[in-house]
Scaffold this motif. Structure first.
Motif, PDB file in Angstrom:
ATOM      1  N   THR A 142     116.979  42.438   3.665  1.00  0.00           N
ATOM      2  CA  THR A 142     117.633  42.322   3.190  1.00  0.00           C
ATOM      3  C   THR A 142     118.706  43.514   3.798  1.00  0.00           C
ATOM      4  O   THR A 142     118.419  44.800   3.195  1.00  0.00           O
ATOM      5  N   PHE A 143     120.027  42.669   3.677  1.00  0.00           N
ATOM      6  CA  PHE A 143     121.831  43.878   3.827  1.00  0.00           C
ATOM      7  C   PHE A 143     122.182  43.568   2.750  1.00  0.00           C
ATOM      8  O   PHE A 143     122.566  42.689   2.235  1.00  0.00           O
ATOM      9  N   THR A 144     122.831  44.523   2.038  1.00  0.00           N
ATOM     10  CA  THR A 144     123.417  44.616   1.120  1.00  0.00           C
ATOM     11  C   THR A 144     124.750  45.255   1.535  1.00  0.00           C
ATOM     12  O   THR A 144     125.469  46.038   1.657  1.00  0.00           O
ATOM     13  N   CYS A 145     125.808  44.346   1.049  1.00  0.00           N
ATOM     14  CA  CYS A 145     126.584  45.164   0.775  1.00  0.00           C
ATOM     15  C   CYS A 145     127.201  45.093  -1.008  1.00  0.00           C
ATOM     16  O   CYS A 145     127.193  43.940  -2.168  1.00  0.00           O
ATOM     17  N   MET A 146     127.980  46.494  -0.851  1.00  0.00           N
ATOM     18  CA  MET A 146     128.916  46.613  -1.975  1.00  0.00           C
ATOM     19  C   MET A 146     130.726  46.343  -1.445  1.00  0.00           C
ATOM     20  O   MET A 146     131.158  47.076  -1.013  1.00  0.00           O
ATOM     21  N   THR A 147     130.783  45.685  -2.714  1.00  0.00           N
ATOM     22  CA  THR A 147     132.545  45.546  -2.901  1.00  0.00           C
ATOM     23  C   THR A 147     133.398  45.785  -4.196  1.00  0.00           C
ATOM     24  O   THR A 147     132.361  45.641  -5.440  1.00  0.00           O
ATOM     25  N   SER A 148     133.948  46.233  -3.888  1.00  0.00           N
ATOM     26  CA  SER A 148     135.486  46.546  -4.692  1.00  0.00           C
ATOM     27  C   SER A 148     136.724  46.050  -4.459  1.00  0.00           C
ATOM     28  O   SER A 148     137.460  46.478  -3.370  1.00  0.00           O
ATOM     29  N   GLY A 149     137.841  45.762  -5.537  1.00  0.00           N
ATOM     30  CA  GLY A 149     139.389  45.773  -5.018  1.00  0.00           C
ATOM     31  C   GLY A 149     139.479  44.578  -6.343  1.00  0.00           C
ATOM     32  O   GLY A 149     138.805  44.559  -7.153  1.00  0.00           O
ATOM     33  N   SER A 150     140.286  44.527  -5.866  1.00  0.00           N
ATOM     34  CA  SER A 150     141.660  43.787  -6.892  1.00  0.00           C
ATOM     35  C   SER A 150     142.971  42.457  -6.119  1.00  0.00           C
ATOM     36  O   SER A 150     143.563  43.336  -5.842  1.00  0.00           O
ATOM     37  N   PRO A 151     142.224  41.143  -6.345  1.00  0.00           N
ATOM     38  CA  PRO A 151     141.214  40.633  -7.238  1.00  0.00           C
ATOM     39  C   PRO A 151     139.665  40.433  -6.053  1.00  0.00           C
ATOM     40  O   PRO A 151     140.052  40.807  -5.224  1.00  0.00           O
ATOM     41  N   ASP A 152     138.849  40.047  -7.442  1.00  0.00           N
ATOM     42  CA  ASP A 152     137.646  40.485  -6.814  1.00  0.00           C
ATOM     43  C   ASP A 152     137.800  39.644  -5.202  1.00  0.00           C
ATOM     44  O   ASP A 152     138.727  38.458  -4.751  1.00  0.00           O
ATOM     45  N   PRO A 153     137.123  40.405  -4.228  1.00  0.00           N
ATOM     46  CA  PRO A 153     137.221  40.132  -2.718  1.00  0.00           C
ATOM     47  C   PRO A 153     135.571  38.727  -3.042  1.00  0.00           C
ATOM     48  O   PRO A 153     135.009  38.610  -3.757  1.00  0.00           O
ATOM     49  N   VAL A 154     135.975  38.200  -1.518  1.00  0.00           N
ATOM     50  CA  VAL A 154     135.270  37.223  -0.999  1.00  0.00           C
ATOM     51  C   VAL A 154     134.129  37.750  -0.441  1.00  0.00           C
ATOM     52  O   VAL A 154     135.628  38.348   0.651  1.00  0.00           O
ATOM     53  N   VAL A 155     132.945  37.289  -0.225  1.00  0.00           N
ATOM     54  CA  VAL A 155     132.414  38.484   1.049  1.00  0.00           C
ATOM     55  C   VAL A 155     132.048  37.587   1.643  1.00  0.00           C
ATOM     56  O   VAL A 155     131.325  36.420   1.131  1.00  0.00           O
ATOM     57  N   THR A 156     131.883  37.968   2.741  1.00  0.00           N
ATOM     58  CA  THR A 156     131.473  36.567   4.043  1.00  0.00           C
ATOM     59  C   THR A 156     130.261  37.333   4.675  1.00  0.00           C
ATOM     60  O   THR A 156     130.848  38.786   5.411  1.00  0.00           O
ATOM     61  N   TRP A 157     129.528  36.677   5.503  1.00  0.00           N
ATOM     62  CA  TRP A 157     128.642  37.070   6.383  1.00  0.00           C
ATOM     63  C   TRP A 157     128.439  36.455   7.985  1.00  0.00           C
ATOM     64  O   TRP A 157     128.816  35.198   7.764  1.00  0.00           O
ATOM     65  N   HIS A 158     129.185  37.534   8.862  1.00  0.00           N
ATOM     66  CA  HIS A 158     129.294  37.215  10.097  1.00  0.00           C
ATOM     67  C   HIS A 158     128.179  37.551  11.265  1.00  0.00           C
ATOM     68  O   HIS A 158     128.377  38.359  10.856  1.00  0.00           O
ATOM     69  N   ARG A 159     128.147  36.520  12.415  1.00  0.00           N
ATOM     70  CA  ARG A 159     127.099  37.152  13.465  1.00  0.00           C
ATOM     71  C   ARG A 159     128.196  36.779  14.688  1.00  0.00           C
ATOM     72  O   ARG A 159     128.278  35.420  14.756  1.00  0.00           O
ATOM     73  N   LYS A 160     128.189  37.900  15.100  1.00  0.00           N
ATOM     74  CA  LYS A 160     128.257  36.849  17.408  1.00  0.00           C
ATOM     75  C   LYS A 160     129.270  35.745  16.802  1.00  0.00           C
ATOM     76  O   LYS A 160     129.614  35.564  17.491  1.00  0.00           O
ATOM     77  N   GLY A 161     130.817  36.399  15.582  1.00  0.00           N
ATOM     78  CA  GLY A 161     132.089  35.518  15.737  1.00  0.00           C
ATOM     79  C   GLY A 161     131.749  34.229  14.668  1.00  0.00           C
ATOM     80  O   GLY A 161     132.814  33.861  14.334  1.00  0.00           O
ATOM     81  N   GLN A 162     130.662  34.170  14.316  1.00  0.00           N
ATOM     82  CA  GLN A 162     130.529  32.988  13.319  1.00  0.00           C
ATOM     83  C   GLN A 162     130.307  32.849  11.994  1.00  0.00           C
ATOM     84  O   GLN A 162     129.653  33.669  11.590  1.00  0.00           O
TER      85      GLN A 162
END
Length: 804
Positions: free
Chosen positions: A228-248
């Motif tokens: 399991t990979f975990t990303c923590m984000t912060s920002g305003s407005p709340d960021p939208v998180v997406t996961w990518h591999r090999k450009g997809q």
């Protein structure tokens, strides 16, 4: 002549017509931008033409914004939706048939009302940039603009990052999330008293900040493992998180599970990891202010695995070989760690003393320990490491060794009839069997008439009760295991009484006390000293008095001594065998009786108008304190107050001063007296506070009904007693008078009234020097000072009251 005639005829003709006059309905008009207005021009006479001219001197031609309605002697000019450029002087010109013109003018002043043009709210900015909050306001004259934030005016003096620009916009340098809120742009035109405002919400967009707990992961392929990979984000407005591999962009599936949690956390779980899943994965966070990416690497390999590691047992002094075998892809490196001290050994290492050496090849490592010591006993960790992870296992190195004796205490003391325990403590591996021998004979476990054996793990105790001299001597303890055998010899010697203490000293000698100190004897006789016996007596007396020390302390306090008396003292040590010889006799003399030391005083508020004065006895001078003389008076700078005196028995530890005055400072002088005389006085001051506000309701609110009734009856009884006593002295009547007549058997006559009263008064008068030194009844008397001499002080009684 003819020309003059013609001219005169023209003048006469013109004079016969009406004079041409022009007027406009208004002289001066103020008009705001966007409003409409009309003006009426009237001509008197016979105009043939009415025309309007604008401020630029051009004749006005009808248009969409300017309309003309002209009649014979009347013309109306209409201006629609006035603009600033329309301002100026407008002229209405009338022309008659002869070409003569007359005109009138009107001044048109056009002003711009306060107008906010296209002010956006909210206005958004990026964190860290210079924000310019736009407030586009127009008016004529130019308005004064003031900015407010949180109901406070923004000034450059108090806000170094804020600046109001010439275009009335608000500039905020290095804007942060804390600057977010509602700002008020307020414009005013002082000339017209016109004011207006607009509230502008400012939003600060913070670019995404993205962090990962771990940037690199190792996983083992084909073992149904997940990561399991975990990303923590912060920002305003709340960021939208997406996961990518090999450009997809990765979409949720059976293999990829994407979880979004509160707090800006996004997790990507990869299930059933295969070798092809290795590589780079990107976590991307995006919002209005920007985007940020972080890469996470997954390395998929076959983790190291230790396949062979066994516990080893070695004999002290021999060599031990420990083997560790591991496999993996890539082939791991093997290292060793000794748990006792954390020291590590890798392939090719050799310790400084040459005892530890590591040799390894093709996934196998051998740790060789030469000359094994007991300190090598314990856990050893084998760790197989490769680029993708590691595996660790532990083994235990057990060391067998010949028995070792743990104590050097080999001499014991006792005496006939006194049992003693001789302890043989052994450490060994494997455990040793232990035997006791006396000369060449083995003492059985059951023991004999005066011996007994008690055994436990690593310990054997021989209990010996000497019955004669034959039982003293040498005893042998034998310890044996499969590694070897060891012997230890013990000696049982006859104990003796201690030698005499020495350096006897006397200190802190007073009238009743003396402290004796001394040095321990050089020999305790083989048996620990139980206590010390201190004997003392008066010089010339044959009777010694005994005092035992507390445990084996070399300090003893003698009490109950007589003052000014010479004593002899000596000290002997006592152990289990008996009492040793006495020390050299020392002589000392107690101090003579003297006046006591001044008492120590501490105060505490009492109930009501009372003050409790604590008395702490100091040195009594060798004789008991008979009494404390407490003198007190109010402290006044205006006049000399009279001292009041209270006598307190020496056994008491406090004096109650009452009744006292509220809000008054008191001075106190306390003197202690024994039979020898008076101490130096101790001085003390205290302050009585303001009178408390106490009502009957608050006084009795905490008492029950029975308590209140009891207090009432007690007060009534006290009142009756006071009335009866008054009748006894003043009128020779009452219950007390009857009792007196019954007991004395005689009557009181009126003629003897004055005499009895005087005798009664005389019975209460006495001087301080004539009072006895002890009292069987506790009472107190208040005195005034009459005389103070070198031999003593005399006090005359003024009034009397019972002790508190």
């Amino acid at each position: 002549m003819m020309l003059k005639l013609v001219h005169l005829l023209g003048v006469l003709v013109c004079g016969s017509q009406a004079a041409l006059q022009v007027s406009i309905s208004l002289n001066k008009v103020e008009l705001s931008v966007g409003e409409s207005k009309f003006f009426i021009c009237t001509a008197i006479g016979e105009p043939v033409r009415l025309e309007w001219y604008n401020p630029q001197g051009e004749r006005i031609v009808p248009s969409k914004r300017m309309a003309l309605h002209t009649e014979t002697s009347r013309s109306r000019l209409i201006i629609y939706n006035a603009i600033i450029e329309d301002a100026g002087i407008y002229r209405c010109q009338a022309t008659d048939a002869s070409g003569h013109t007359e005109e009138a003018s009107v001044v048109l002043e056009i002003y711009q009302r306060l107008t906010f043009r296209d002010v956006q709210s909210p206005q958004e900015f990026r964190h860290g940039e210079t924000a310019e909050v736009v407030c586009d306001v127009i008016s004529s004259p130019v308005p004064v603009v003031v900015w407010y934030y949180q109901d406070k005016e923004i000034t450059e003096e108090h806000h170094s990052r804020y600046q109001v620009l010439t275009n009335n916009n608000l500039q905020i340098r290095q804007v942060t999330k804390a600057d977010e809120g509602v700002y008020r742009c307020e414009a005013s035109v002082e000339a017209r008293g016109e004011i207006d405002f607009v509230d502008i919400a400012m939003v600060v967009n913070v670019p995404p900040v993205l962090s990962v707990f771990q940037q690199s992961f190792n996983a083992t392929a084909d073992y149904q493992e997940s990561v399991t990979f975990t990303c923590m984000t912060s920002g305003s407005p709340d960021p939208v998180v997406t996961w990518h591999r090999k450009g997809q962009q990765l979409e949720p599936s059976e293999q990829y599970i994407i979880t979004r949690l509160e707090g800006g956390r996004s997790m990507l779980t990869i299930r059933n990891i295969r070798q092809g899943d290795g590589g780079s994965y990107t976590c991307k966070a995006t919002n209005k202010a920007g985007s940020q990416e972080r890469e996470i690497f997954l390395k998929v390999f076959v983790q190291p695995h230790i396949t062979q590691l066994k516990n080893v047992t070695a004999v002290e002094g021999s060599a031990a070989m420990i083997s560790c075998v591991a496999e993996g892809e890539p082939l791991p490196d093997i290292s060793w760690r000794r748990a006792s001290d954390g020291q590590t050994f890798v392939d090719g290492d050799k310790s400084q003393d040459g005892r530890f050496e590591v040799r390894g090849r093709h996934g196998k490592s051998v740790l060789t320990i030469s000359g094994v010591r007991l300190t090598d006993l314990g856990r050893f960790d084998c760790e197989a490491l490769s680029r993708i992870g590691g595996h660790q296992k532990s083994m235990f190195l057990d060391i067998e060794y010949i028995p070792k004796f743990l104590t050097n205490h080999t001499i014991y003391y006792s005496w006939e009839g006194n049992p003693v325990n001789i302890s043989c403590d052994v450490m060994s591996n494997p455990p040793a069997t232990m035997l006791w021998r006396r000369e060449r004979f083995t003492i059985s476990a059951e023991g004999t008439a005066n011996t007994r054996v008690h055994s436990a793990d690593g310990k054997s105790v021989l209990e010996v009760t000497p019955m004669s001299d034959r039982d003293f001597g040498r005893y042998n303890c034998t310890a044996r295991n499969n590694i070897g055998v060891r012997y230890q010899e013990f000696i049982l010697a006859q104990a003796d009484v201690p030698s005499n203490p020495y350096s006897v000293r006397l200190s802190a000698v007073s009238q009743r006390l003396a402290t004796v100190t001394f040095m321990k004897p050089d020999s305790h006789g083989g048996v620990p000293i139980s206590y010390y016996l201190v004997q003392y007596k008066e010089v010339g007396s044959q009777e010694w008095k005994d005092v035992k020390s507390h445990s084996i302390q070399t300090t003893v306090v003698l009490t109950g001594l007589e003052p000014n008396t010479t004593y002899e003292v000596r000290v002997a040590a006592v152990n289990g065998k008996g009492q040793g010889e006495f020390s050299h006799t020392e002589t000392f003399q107690t101090l003579p009786i003297r006046e006591p030391s001044p008492p120590a005083v501490h105060g505490q508020r009492g109930m009501g108008k009372a003050y409790r004065l604590g008395l702490v006895k100091q040195d009594d001078g060798g004789m008991p304190i008979v009494e404390y003389i407490v003198k007190y008076k109010t402290s006044s700078q205006d006049k000399e107050e009279q001292w009041m005196t209270k006598l307190v028995p020496g056994a008491n530890d406090f004096a109650m001063l009452q009744p006292l005055q509220w809000n008054t400072r008191y001075e106190v002088e306390i003197t202690a007296r024994n039979v020898k005389g008076l101490s130096e006085p101790t001085f003390y001051q205290f302050f009585m506070p303001q009178k408390p506000d106490i009502t009957a309701e608050s006084l009795f609110s905490g008492l029950g009904l029975g308590t209140v009734v009891g207090l009432g009856l007690g007060a009534l009884l006290l009142l009756l007693v006071l009335v009866d006593v008054s009748c006894f002295f003043l009128r020779h009547c009452g219950l007390l008078m009857c009792i007196t007549r019954t007991l004395c058997g005689k009557k009181t006559t009126t003629s003897g009234k004055g005499k009895d009263i005087e005798e009664g008064k005389a019975a209460y008068l006495y001087t301080y020097n004539s009072r006895p030194t002890t009292f069987s009844t506790t009472f107190s008397t208040t005195y005034s000072t009459t005389e103070a001499t070198a031999e003593g002080r005399k006090w005359k009684r003024v009034s009397q009251a019972g002790y508190d």
